[in-house]
Design an enzyme around this catalytic site. Sequence first.
Site, PDB file in Angstrom:
ATOM      1  N   LYS A 164     -14.922   9.672  -8.289  1.00 45.37           N
ATOM      2  CA  LYS A 164     -14.199   9.504  -7.261  1.00 45.37           C
ATOM      3  C   LYS A 164     -13.258  10.589  -6.846  1.00 45.37           C
ATOM      4  CE  LYS A 164     -12.653   5.599  -5.289  1.00 45.37           C
ATOM      5  NZ  LYS A 164     -13.243   4.548  -5.018  1.00 45.37           N
ATOM      6  N   GLY A 203      -3.264  -6.998   1.568  1.00 49.34           N
ATOM      7  CA  GLY A 203      -3.930  -5.574   1.763  1.00 49.34           C
ATOM      8  C   GLY A 203      -4.598  -6.053   3.158  1.00 49.34           C
ATOM      9  N   ALA A 261     -11.140  -3.502   3.653  1.00 49.42           N
ATOM     10  CA  ALA A 261     -11.326  -4.396   2.708  1.00 49.42           C
ATOM     11  C   ALA A 261     -10.904  -5.542   2.944  1.00 49.42           C
ATOM     12  CB  ALA A 261     -11.190  -4.006   1.176  1.00 49.42           C
TER      13      ALA A 261
HETATM   14  P1  NAD Z   1      -7.566   1.117   3.633  1.00 52.85           P
HETATM   15  O1  NAD Z   1      -6.731   2.220   3.646  1.00 52.85           O
HETATM   16  O2  NAD Z   1      -8.250   0.460   4.619  1.00 52.85           O
HETATM   17  O3  NAD Z   1      -6.331  -0.521   3.539  1.00 52.85           O
HETATM   18  C1  NAD Z   1      -5.248  -0.499   2.588  1.00 52.85           C
HETATM   19  C2  NAD Z   1      -4.593  -1.414   2.939  1.00 52.85           C
HETATM   20  O4  NAD Z   1      -3.495  -1.822   1.911  1.00 52.85           O
HETATM   21  C3  NAD Z   1      -3.550  -1.190   3.999  1.00 52.85           C
HETATM   22  O5  NAD Z   1      -3.584  -2.345   5.106  1.00 52.85           O
HETATM   23  C4  NAD Z   1      -2.173  -1.068   3.601  1.00 52.85           C
HETATM   24  O6  NAD Z   1      -1.248  -1.282   4.523  1.00 52.85           O
HETATM   25  C5  NAD Z   1      -2.378  -2.016   2.549  1.00 52.85           C
HETATM   26  N1  NAD Z   1      -1.287  -1.694   1.088  1.00 52.85           N
HETATM   27  C6  NAD Z   1      -1.055  -0.439   0.967  1.00 52.85           C
HETATM   28  N2  NAD Z   1       0.082  -0.513  -0.220  1.00 52.85           N
HETATM   29  C7  NAD Z   1       0.327  -1.967  -0.108  1.00 52.85           C
HETATM   30  C8  NAD Z   1       1.085  -2.654  -0.890  1.00 52.85           C
HETATM   31  N3  NAD Z   1       2.020  -2.337  -1.751  1.00 52.85           N
HETATM   32  N4  NAD Z   1       1.044  -4.016  -0.741  1.00 52.85           N
HETATM   33  C9  NAD Z   1       0.159  -4.641   0.037  1.00 52.85           C
HETATM   34  N5  NAD Z   1      -0.694  -3.865   0.914  1.00 52.85           N
HETATM   35  C10 NAD Z   1      -0.514  -2.581   0.626  1.00 52.85           C
HETATM   36  O7  NAD Z   1      -8.243   0.841   1.986  1.00 52.85           O
HETATM   37  P2  NAD Z   1      -9.370   0.007   1.783  1.00 52.85           P
HETATM   38  O8  NAD Z   1     -10.645   0.924   1.753  1.00 52.85           O
HETATM   39  O9  NAD Z   1      -9.433  -1.593   2.407  1.00 52.85           O
HETATM   40  O10 NAD Z   1      -9.321  -0.186   0.213  1.00 52.85           O
HETATM   41  C11 NAD Z   1      -8.422  -1.098  -0.452  1.00 52.85           C
HETATM   42  C12 NAD Z   1      -8.943  -1.222  -1.767  1.00 52.85           C
HETATM   43  O11 NAD Z   1     -10.276  -1.873  -1.985  1.00 52.85           O
HETATM   44  C13 NAD Z   1      -8.575  -0.214  -2.589  1.00 52.85           C
HETATM   45  O12 NAD Z   1      -8.169  -0.708  -4.008  1.00 52.85           O
HETATM   46  C14 NAD Z   1     -10.007   0.443  -2.707  1.00 52.85           C
HETATM   47  O13 NAD Z   1     -10.055   1.229  -3.940  1.00 52.85           O
HETATM   48  C15 NAD Z   1     -10.868  -0.762  -2.790  1.00 52.85           C
HETATM   49  N6  NAD Z   1     -12.157  -0.598  -2.180  1.00 52.85           N
HETATM   50  C16 NAD Z   1     -12.441  -0.240  -1.237  1.00 52.85           C
HETATM   51  C17 NAD Z   1     -13.694   0.054  -0.608  1.00 52.85           C
HETATM   52  C18 NAD Z   1     -14.255   0.361   0.717  1.00 52.85           C
HETATM   53  O14 NAD Z   1     -15.458   0.496   1.085  1.00 52.85           O
HETATM   54  N7  NAD Z   1     -13.205   0.981   1.811  1.00 52.85           N
HETATM   55  C19 NAD Z   1     -15.075  -0.285  -1.593  1.00 52.85           C
HETATM   56  C20 NAD Z   1     -14.593  -0.717  -2.729  1.00 52.85           C
HETATM   57  C21 NAD Z   1     -13.267  -0.959  -3.202  1.00 52.85           C
END
Ligand code: NAD
Length: 415
Positions: free
Chosen positions: A105, A217, A221
């Site tokens: 990571k 969120g 995702a």
């Molecule tokens: P992203 O940057 O696209 O979105 C993050 C979202 O979380 C945003 O909408 C933001 O406003 C919201 N957010 C931030 N702080 C917050 C809070 N305190 N309360 C509510 N919402 C909040 O990120 P993502 O890629 O969607 O990742 C989200 C989660 O999924 C993370 O834990 C990430 O590690 C996990 N994840 C993502 C992927 C991927 O392919 N993108 C894969 C596996 C796991």
Amino acid sequence: MTNQNPFEVAQKQLDDCAQILKLDSSTHAILRVPMREFHVSLPVRMDDNSIKVFQGFRVQYNDSRGPTKGGIRFHPDETIDTVRALAAWMTWKCALLNLPLGGGKGGVICNPKEMSLGELERLSREYIRALNPFIGPDKDIPAPDVYTTPQIMIWMMDEYSKIYAKNQFGVITGKPIGLGGSTGRADATARGGMYAIHEAAKVLGIDLSKATVAVQGFGNAGSNAARLCKELFGCKVVAVSDSQGAICDDECLDVEAVCECKLDTCSVVNLPNAKCISNEEILELEVDILIPAALENVVTEKNAPNVKAKIVAELANGPTTPEADAILYKNGVHVIPDFLCNAGGVTVSYFEMVQNSYMYSWDEQQVYTSLEKKMVEAYHSVLNTSKEYNLNMRQAAYVLAVKRVVEAMKLRGWV
Ligand code: NAD
């Protein structure tokens, strides 16, 4: 939300698993810490001509099963311990899905919301310049995570390719389809979660066409999860949130309108006529399925007793603390643990690596069918292990994943 150290959470989860598996102390000690980590200072020319030095990290947790793989997060609250925890979870995730990859990571402490595109591009390229000797298609392959995008992946791939004076598409995944990306990668994390939810609903006898859903969120995702819940199963999405707050509608939110609102105004809370609630309340709503899709430590011992959902589908990494886990299990909540539920992302990233390596592209159907097969197999192997050994779903996922990593270390003669 608590400030619990995510790496301590990851270590505690591993310690529990080591006890269940009766792991010998040397193997346990190796698995408790990353094999390698890099701390880099990244000087970046800002638009006002000043130079700002950002702090970046890359952690390669365990590469016994193959090159390490894992996203890069750009976040103002990034810490080395968050990156260590996420790298550990990537190790278990790749093993659970039986991908020939280890876990890694990366992260940079920065606030992309306050940076121009030019500043973000220079930071992304600087990250690769600093870390290029240690990453590569057969060493360590980054991908997107919180606040990093397909465009950022392309800048990074381009920088790496320039350094090595040849195209190196396979160095990074999550690229746009127009330049080495895979069809289906954009919503793979959410889609993989949908396949797991589908299996869980069958097991629990939940009719998904009548199910209600809350999504915490609304990024890659979360927004795709809200869309796919409706598109694939006809679920009613009654609440969503982002960093600014949460909105709900007992009847059903218009997910398309929420997506447009997020695009236009940068937040879901600006949806006209929506009822606003807090980011804490969304977790305690009377819904069938709760999808945490933001950050770590949101379901804690404080609010876990109030979680009313039948299924908690963890698209975020580390949303549930170990104390909360025990409470949810006792209360009969079916948790689809993070490194199972969100494994669709790395699985399609792996498909992207495969396609890049033989310069060919799969069509959408091939990606979806292959992803579904992987997710359904993984879900049922975790469910069967949980029944066989009387473990909760997270412990069962750990048992399967850690066993595979230990087997690889034994075969290599490391233990
Ligand atoms: P992203 O940057 O696209 O979105 C993050 C979202 O979380 C945003 O909408 C933001 O406003 C919201 N957010 C931030 N702080 C917050 C809070 N305190 N309360 C509510 N919402 C909040 O990120 P993502 O890629 O969607 O990742 C989200 C989660 O999924 C993370 O834990 C990430 O590690 C996990 N994840 C993502 C992927 C991927 O392919 N993108 C894969 C596996 C796991």
